[in-house]
Design an enzyme around this catalytic site. Structure first.
Site, PDB file in Angstrom:
ATOM      1  N   CYS A   2       0.845  -1.181   0.000  1.00  0.00           N
ATOM      2  CA  CYS A   2       0.000   0.000   0.000  1.00  0.00           C
ATOM      3  C   CYS A   2       0.884   1.236   0.000  1.00  0.00           C
ATOM      4  CB  CYS A   2      -0.904   0.011   1.229  1.00  0.00           C
ATOM      5  SG  CYS A   2      -1.950  -1.449   1.384  1.00  0.00           S
ATOM      6  N   ARG A  27       1.509   1.639  -6.098  1.00  0.00           N
ATOM      7  CA  ARG A  27       1.678   0.775  -4.918  1.00  0.00           C
ATOM      8  C   ARG A  27       0.355   0.152  -4.470  1.00  0.00           C
ATOM      9  NH1 ARG A  27       6.473   1.365  -2.100  1.00  0.00           N
ATOM     10  NH2 ARG A  27       5.452   0.410  -0.311  1.00  0.00           N
ATOM     11  N   TRP A  74      -3.738  -1.691  -1.550  1.00  0.00           N
ATOM     12  CA  TRP A  74      -3.733  -2.967  -2.251  1.00  0.00           C
ATOM     13  C   TRP A  74      -4.188  -3.991  -1.222  1.00  0.00           C
ATOM     14  CZ3 TRP A  74      -1.551  -7.820  -1.988  1.00  0.00           C
ATOM     15  CH2 TRP A  74      -1.570  -8.576  -3.164  1.00  0.00           C
ATOM     16  N   ASN A 100       0.731   0.547   6.061  1.00  0.00           N
ATOM     17  CA  ASN A 100       1.245  -0.322   5.005  1.00  0.00           C
ATOM     18  C   ASN A 100       1.914  -1.506   5.680  1.00  0.00           C
ATOM     19  OD1 ASN A 100       2.433  -1.469   2.706  1.00  0.00           O
ATOM     20  ND2 ASN A 100       4.212  -0.114   2.822  1.00  0.00           N
ATOM     21  N   GLY A 101       1.541  -2.723   5.275  1.00  0.00           N
ATOM     22  CA  GLY A 101       2.147  -3.913   5.854  1.00  0.00           C
ATOM     23  C   GLY A 101       1.092  -4.872   6.360  1.00  0.00           C
ATOM     24  N   GLU A 481      11.331 -14.174 -17.913  1.00  0.00           N
ATOM     25  CA  GLU A 481      10.947 -12.772 -17.769  1.00  0.00           C
ATOM     26  C   GLU A 481       9.943 -12.362 -18.847  1.00  0.00           C
ATOM     27  OE1 GLU A 481      10.779  -8.733 -16.575  1.00  0.00           O
ATOM     28  OE2 GLU A 481      11.096 -10.650 -15.579  1.00  0.00           O
ATOM     29  N   LYS A 485       6.262 -10.912 -17.957  1.00  0.00           N
ATOM     30  CA  LYS A 485       5.785  -9.616 -18.428  1.00  0.00           C
ATOM     31  C   LYS A 485       4.485  -9.776 -19.201  1.00  0.00           C
ATOM     32  CE  LYS A 485       8.385  -7.716 -17.101  1.00  0.00           C
ATOM     33  NZ  LYS A 485       8.394  -7.565 -15.655  1.00  0.00           N
ATOM     34  N   GLU A 488       1.599 -10.576 -16.774  1.00  0.00           N
ATOM     35  CA  GLU A 488       1.318  -9.451 -15.884  1.00  0.00           C
ATOM     36  C   GLU A 488       0.388  -8.427 -16.521  1.00  0.00           C
ATOM     37  OE1 GLU A 488       5.017  -8.515 -12.895  1.00  0.00           O
ATOM     38  OE2 GLU A 488       5.333  -8.089 -15.002  1.00  0.00           O
ATOM     39  N   HIS A 504       9.484 -32.645 -22.138  1.00  0.00           N
ATOM     40  CA  HIS A 504       9.265 -33.322 -20.870  1.00  0.00           C
ATOM     41  C   HIS A 504       7.933 -32.904 -20.242  1.00  0.00           C
ATOM     42  CE1 HIS A 504      13.240 -35.108 -20.925  1.00  0.00           C
ATOM     43  NE2 HIS A 504      13.739 -33.928 -21.239  1.00  0.00           N
ATOM     44  N   LYS A 602       3.484  -2.622  -7.128  1.00  0.00           N
ATOM     45  CA  LYS A 602       4.876  -2.460  -7.522  1.00  0.00           C
ATOM     46  C   LYS A 602       5.848  -3.021  -6.487  1.00  0.00           C
ATOM     47  CE  LYS A 602       8.237  -0.807 -10.069  1.00  0.00           C
ATOM     48  NZ  LYS A 602       8.535  -1.447 -11.369  1.00  0.00           N
TER      49      LYS A 602
END
Length: 607
Positions: A2, A27, A74, A100-101, A481, A485, A488, A504, A602
């Protein structure tokens, strides 16, 4: 996860607090709220949804005050509703708190407070904090004493900011979650925030708050005390970022802006770090700094983990034992370490909770620790034995782009230095790698100016059975990556694999509607082409990303995205830029929320 912001000034601060929230929306963006202190009373306005909705309602209702806090959320505990939005208040409405947390002992505290007669309106862990403050005030504590007593009861990871009726200022503390102080002497304002971009348009002077510190900002300035109440002298620093760095600057999305900032970010990452004789010159790490290292462990999460896997491959190629671990697993299932183990935490923000927990675990068990991060003054930079900065500048888009390139560039320098120190001599390819690294910003610029990713994305925007990304060597973490991306920001299924793993299991999922994006680095391309033929024979279209001179690759795939020919150790960086552009354009064509993808934030500051 947050974002907290706060401001104290001589005039009304509501617009400033709302601007700070907009700057922190990366955030968290599923609900938001503000609280102001005007006279002796606390006013609170909050709602589910985006900050723009909150701003409009604040204007309609005429919310005002010279002291204010704000929060963009968030969700962790409770759905994104008005009731669960911050700031939260006590029973009487005289205390407002943004947090936040995660408060791990919130259930026990809630039960205790409920038994004492306190009533709760939300499902959040945060709501216990204003009630704890209220309880302490009722015993005669001053606002500062009540705030400190409440913070002492909390277990977990948190940054907390509070307004208390009758107290001229904002009180705040942190433990494991980021909190920075902004100093605007000329404007007579003080700021608190979870991240510097919140107030960067107003001041670049910052003070980094340390775990356990209790800070007060008020009309007369600011005061900081340590956990045991002693005054703390924390020096203000000037951050090198400019306000323009945190703006879109005419781009449709921050992500596209940051993709295009990669040449400049890479220039900063390597500037002054390659000596005239072609050796690595990291100012804080002269030759021999790592001579006592026998093994390297990389810790990271998400995109940073893929950069760590890239570096692991480079070190192994140079004869140095190296491993990459998920930051979320290392602390709970730790491998053996000793004083000859170098543990490298790779973290863009320097505040990733899982990575920090693992870093601390490694340090307690005797390992030497190093943080590779983007943020000076971050928790990782302060807590590790040493820090190495990637100098990418602020990154606002939730999906990391320029920080991955900068992390890899700095890790290339680090691996060359480690290889020389650990093995006793430079790697066979050191001069060629560092010469290519010096040309990398220009090569990335060429990719950006000549990429055909947008036209290709238009042809493959529909992939009903998902997308596969494959690679070998340093192409493998780039495939991981690329898939990350893509998922996301497009919200469509994507998976990354080592190229040889297709047969496999994953081949069972391949259909003519499964585009496969294959990364070629110039090493073992023949083997990767064999894997490409395995999927082409099942009807899947293959998009190859390789050096422009790779005719054998171009002839063996359905679509070809060329990059400038470069040393194989760095080819992955160029391929990654092409994959970033493919993901961006597909997401744009699908009208996704590119900068604020659903369910993601983020900086992940909770475990």
């Amino acid at each position: 996860m947050c974002g907290i912001t706060a401001c104290v000034g001589d005039d009304d601060v509501v617009e400033t607090v709302l601007a700070g929230l907009e700057n922190l929306e990366y955030r968290g963006y599923d609900s938001a709220g503000i609280a102001t202190l005007d006279g002796d009373g606390v006013s609170v306005l909050k709602r589910g949804g985006r900050i723009g909705d909150l701003s409009a309602e604040a204007a309609d209702r005429g919310i005002a005050g010279r002291i204010g806090i704000g929060h963009t959320r968030w969700s962790t505990h409770g759905a994104p509703t008005r009731e669960n939005a911050h700031p939260h208040t006590d029973c009487a409405g005289g205390v407002a708190v943004a947090h936040n947390g995660i408060i791990e002992n919130h259930a026990d505290l809630r039960a205790e407070l409920s038994a004492a007669g306190h009533e709760f309106d939300s499902e959040t862990d945060t709501e216990v904090v204003p009630h704890l403050i209220e309880e302490a005030l009722a015993t005669g504590d001053s606002p500062e004493e009540a705030f400190r007593r409440a913070a002492d009861r909390l277990e977990g990871s948190y940054a907390v900011a509070a307004l208390i009726a009758g107290h001229e200022g904002v009180l705040a503390t942190r433990r494991g979650s980021p909190l920075v102080l902004g100093v605007d002497e000329e404007g007579g304002r003080r700021f608190l925030a979870s991240d510097v971009p919140s107030f960067l348009e107003f001041t670049s002077r910052v003070v980094y708050i340390e775990d356990g510190d209790v800070v007060r900002i008020g009309p007369d300035g600011h005061e900081i005390a340590t956990a045991d109440g002693r005054p703390a002298d924390r020096d203000a620093e000037t951050v090198s970022w400019s306000p323009e760095d945190a703006e879109r600057d005419g781009y449709d999305h921050y992500m596209l802006k940051e993709i295009n900032e990669q040449p400049a970010a890479l220039e900063r990452a390597i500037r002054g770090r390659i000596a005239d004789d072609g050796s690595v010159d990291l100012a804080d790490f002269p030759s021999g700094s790592f001579a006592d290292v026998s093994e390297v462990h990389f810790l990271a999460c998400g995109t940073s983990y893929h950069a760590a896997v890239y570096a692991r491959q480079l070190l192994r190629d140079r004869g140095v034992p190296a491993h990459a671990f998920s930051g979320g697993e290392y602390a709970t299932t730790p491998p053996p370490v000793d004083e000859e183990t170098l543990v490298v935490a790779v973290t863009q923000s320097g505040e990733t909770a899982d990575t920090l927990a693992s870093l601390r675990s490694a340090g307690r068990r005797g390992a030497r620790t190093l943080a590779v991060t983007n943020v000076v003054g971050s928790t990782a930079a302060r807590e590790a034995d040493d820090a190495l900065f990637i100098r990418a500048g602020p990154e606002i888009g939730v999906a990391a782009t320029k920080t991955f390139s900068s992390q890899v560039a700095v890790l290339v320098l680090l691996t060359e230095l480690l290889a020389a120190d650990v093995t006793g001599s430079p790697s066979d390819d050191r001069d060629a790698v560092l010469e290519a690294l010096g040309r990398l910003p220009s090569a990335v610029g060429t990719v950006l100016s000549e990429s055909g990713a947008r036209l290709l994305a238009r042809r493959y925007v529909d992939g009903d059975d998902g997308r596969f990304f494959i690679g070998r060597g340093v192409g493998y973490p780039v495939a991981l990556e690329g898939a990350l991306k893509f998922k996301e920001i497009t919200y469509e299924h994507a998976e990354g694999f080592a190229a040889g793993e297709l047969k496999h299991g994953p081949l069972a999922l391949v259909t003519p509607n499964t585009p496969v994006l294959a990364v070629f680095t110039g090493r073992h391309d023949g083997k990767t082409l064999n894997n490409v033929q395995e999927v082409r024979s099942r009807g899947a279209p293959v998009i190859g990303v390789a050096g422009e001179g790779s005719d054998h690759v171009a002839n063996g795939v359905d679509e070809f995205l060329p990059v400038p020919d470069v040393h194989p150790d760095l080819a992955g960086v160029l391929a990654n830029v092409q994959l970033q552009l493919v993901s961006y354009h597909v997401a744009d064509m699908l009208d996704r929320s590119i900068d604020k993808p659903r369910n993601l934030a983020k900086s992940v500051t909770v475990e």
